[in-house]
Scaffold this active site. Structure first.
Site, short mmCIF file in Angstrom:
data_model
loop_
_atom_site.label_atom_id
_atom_site.label_comp_id
_atom_site.label_asym_id
_atom_site.label_seq_id
_atom_site.Cartn_x
_atom_site.Cartn_y
_atom_site.Cartn_z
N GLY A 147 85.31 138.73 125.10
CA GLY A 147 83.88 138.99 125.01
C GLY A 147 83.05 137.80 125.45
O GLY A 147 83.58 136.73 125.81
N ALA A 148 81.72 137.98 125.39
CA ALA A 148 80.80 136.91 125.83
C ALA A 148 80.96 135.68 124.94
O ALA A 148 81.02 134.54 125.44
CB ALA A 148 79.36 137.42 125.77
N ARG A 207 92.54 147.63 125.25
CA ARG A 207 92.02 147.71 126.63
C ARG A 207 92.30 146.44 127.41
O ARG A 207 92.47 146.46 128.62
CB ARG A 207 90.48 147.91 126.61
CG ARG A 207 89.98 149.19 126.05
CD ARG A 207 88.44 149.22 126.08
NE ARG A 207 87.83 148.32 125.11
CZ ARG A 207 87.58 148.61 123.86
NH1 ARG A 207 87.88 149.82 123.41
NH2 ARG A 207 87.02 147.74 123.02
N SER A 208 92.31 145.30 126.71
CA SER A 208 92.43 144.01 127.40
C SER A 208 93.84 143.42 127.36
O SER A 208 94.08 142.37 127.98
CB SER A 208 91.48 142.99 126.77
OG SER A 208 90.18 143.46 126.82
N ARG A 237 78.31 137.56 105.69
CA ARG A 237 77.32 136.47 105.63
C ARG A 237 76.57 136.38 104.30
O ARG A 237 76.09 135.31 103.94
CB ARG A 237 76.31 136.61 106.77
CG ARG A 237 76.89 136.26 108.13
CD ARG A 237 75.81 136.41 109.17
NE ARG A 237 76.35 136.32 110.51
CZ ARG A 237 75.82 136.93 111.57
NH1 ARG A 237 74.73 137.68 111.43
NH2 ARG A 237 76.36 136.79 112.76
N CYS A 271 72.42 134.43 115.30
CA CYS A 271 72.02 133.43 116.29
C CYS A 271 70.60 132.90 116.09
O CYS A 271 70.36 131.70 116.23
CB CYS A 271 72.18 134.01 117.69
SG CYS A 271 71.68 135.72 117.81
N GLN A 293 64.48 137.31 122.58
CA GLN A 293 65.94 137.23 122.51
C GLN A 293 66.64 137.73 123.78
O GLN A 293 66.27 138.76 124.35
CB GLN A 293 66.44 138.01 121.28
CG GLN A 293 65.97 137.36 119.98
CD GLN A 293 66.50 138.03 118.74
OE1 GLN A 293 65.71 138.37 117.87
NE2 GLN A 293 67.80 138.21 118.64
N GLY A 297 73.02 138.30 123.16
CA GLY A 297 73.15 138.69 121.76
C GLY A 297 73.71 140.10 121.61
O GLY A 297 74.23 140.46 120.55
N HIS A 310 67.86 132.22 123.44
CA HIS A 310 66.82 132.83 122.61
C HIS A 310 65.65 131.85 122.44
O HIS A 310 65.87 130.66 122.20
CB HIS A 310 67.34 133.10 121.20
CG HIS A 310 68.26 134.28 121.07
ND1 HIS A 310 68.59 135.12 122.09
CD2 HIS A 310 68.90 134.77 119.96
CE1 HIS A 310 69.41 136.06 121.64
NE2 HIS A 310 69.62 135.87 120.36
#
Ligand code: A2P
Length: 354
Positions: free
Chosen positions: A30-31, A57-58, A117, A146, A173, A177, A260
């Protein structure tokens, strides 16, 4: 299910059990996963081995780390055997299912999702701000939203000198994200727009090229606040240790790739001059002052992207509060770095046996 404190406390060390931990990245394709790889490499994190995990998938794809090709494996319940540090960035559902499995296998989890969190026994950490709370972890450490991470780097130096009594935040933003697919949607839809072609959004709910819109998180129908705004309120309070802090916020998605911005009005319980605020923010950890009124030069995504430091500027008196107790700021930070991967790696660095 989260590990119960009494189960975990007896077996867990607060630090890694070895000076060179074996590391796994969940969501490596992912990013944020890509940035985790880069942060570990450029900061010379002393890892013994690196396992890259993603969805089926990866599986079989290869990613490069420190000049070596590593094959991505499918995440399974057996993935954490021998792992000391598991960096999770594959969404809340994946964290909820696998974080406890990783802890039971002996790993410390640094979780980039929102899953834990607000759990009282899971510290929510921005190392420059509340790193001391790391000592309370019981296997899982949460990496903040973020906006909350970036904002608190700028707010903490002010708050520790003059308690903050109220915040008003408007965000700008970036695509990152919403993940790698949203970044691709921004690129593709912009190219289509410039070529005069039609484009059907697939990731975000509205046309993204040359447009902006209210954050795509679900809207609470009663209050009118979206899920992103509610996260920022709760997490900012928790990181600053200010449980009742009144926070007003509007979150907007803008067509920027990975940084952001946020306009923040800070109200203190006493008058604070812009000069005093500027002096508190100069040389504060993780912050860089960009505040050149003469050149009209202030923090910008183009300069924050790829930067570890959060940029802060436009420090001025808020003319909407004649009492002199309010200061306006503009803050920009790389969403993938301080807003995600860098903060996670900094947390991991604080757990290294030295
Ligand atoms: P994959 O690339 O195989 O889909 P982003 O936030 O940029 O969209 O990235 C999400 C990351 O989380 C990707 O690495 C993605 O893997 C991974 N991921 C998503 N769902 C799962 C899952 N169920 N199990 C393991 N990894 C997942």
């Amino acid at each position: 299910m989260l590990t119960k404190p009494e189960d975990a406390a007896s077996t867990l060390s607060r630090q890694f059990r070895t000076a060179r931990p074996a590391v796994a990245i969940v969501g490596a394709t992912g990013a944020v996963g890509a940035e985790l790889l880069q942060c570990l490499e450029r900061r010379n994190f002393p890892l013994a081995s690196l396992r890259l995990l993603a969805s089926a998938r990866s599986a079989g794809k290869t990613l490069t780390f420190a000049g070596e090709q590593i094959v991505v494996e499918e995440l399974t319940e057996a993935s954490f055997e021998g792992i000391d540090l598991a960096l999770f960035s594959a969404g809340s559902g994946t964290s909820k299912h696998y974080a406890d499995i990783a802890v039971k296998a002996g790993a410390i989890v640094v979780d980039n999702s929102s899953a834990f969190r607000m759990y009282p026994d899971v510290p929510l950490i921005v190392p420059e701000v509340n790193g001391a709370a790391l000592a309370t972890h019981r296997g899982i450490i949460a990496n903040p939203n973020c906006v909350a991470a970036i904002a608190t780097v700028a707010l903490a130096p002010l708050h520790s000198a003059h308690p903050i009594r109220r915040l008003n935040i408007a965000t700008y933003q970036s695509a990152s994200g919403a993940g790698a697919a949203a970044m691709e949607e921004l690129r593709e839809s912009t190219a289509a727009y410039l070529n005069g072609e039609s484009y059907q959004p697939r990731v975000l709910p509205h046309p993204y090229a040359f447009n902006f819109f209210s954050h795509n998180a679900d809207v609470d129908q009663e209050s009118g606040y979206n899920g992103e705004e509610l996260k920022v309120i709760a997490e900012t309070r928790r990181i600053l240790g200010a449980d009742e802090l009144p926070v007003g916020i509007t979150c907007i998605r803008v067509p920027v790739l990975r940084a952001h911005g946020m306009a923040i009005t800070v109200t203190f319980d006493e008058a604070v001059t812009p000069e005093a605020a500027r002096s508190l923010l100069t040389d504060a950890p993780g912050l860089k002052l960009v505040d050149d009124r003469a050149a009209n030069r202030f923090p910008m995504p183009s300069e924050a992207s790829g930067e570890d430091d959060v940029l802060v500027g436009r420090i001025r008196r808020d003319l909407g509060d004649p009492s002199g107790r309010s200061i306006a700021l503009f803050v920009v930070g790389d969403q993938l770095l301080k807003g995600a991967a860098l903060n996670a790696v900094q947390i991991a660095e604080a757990l290294l046996v030295r």
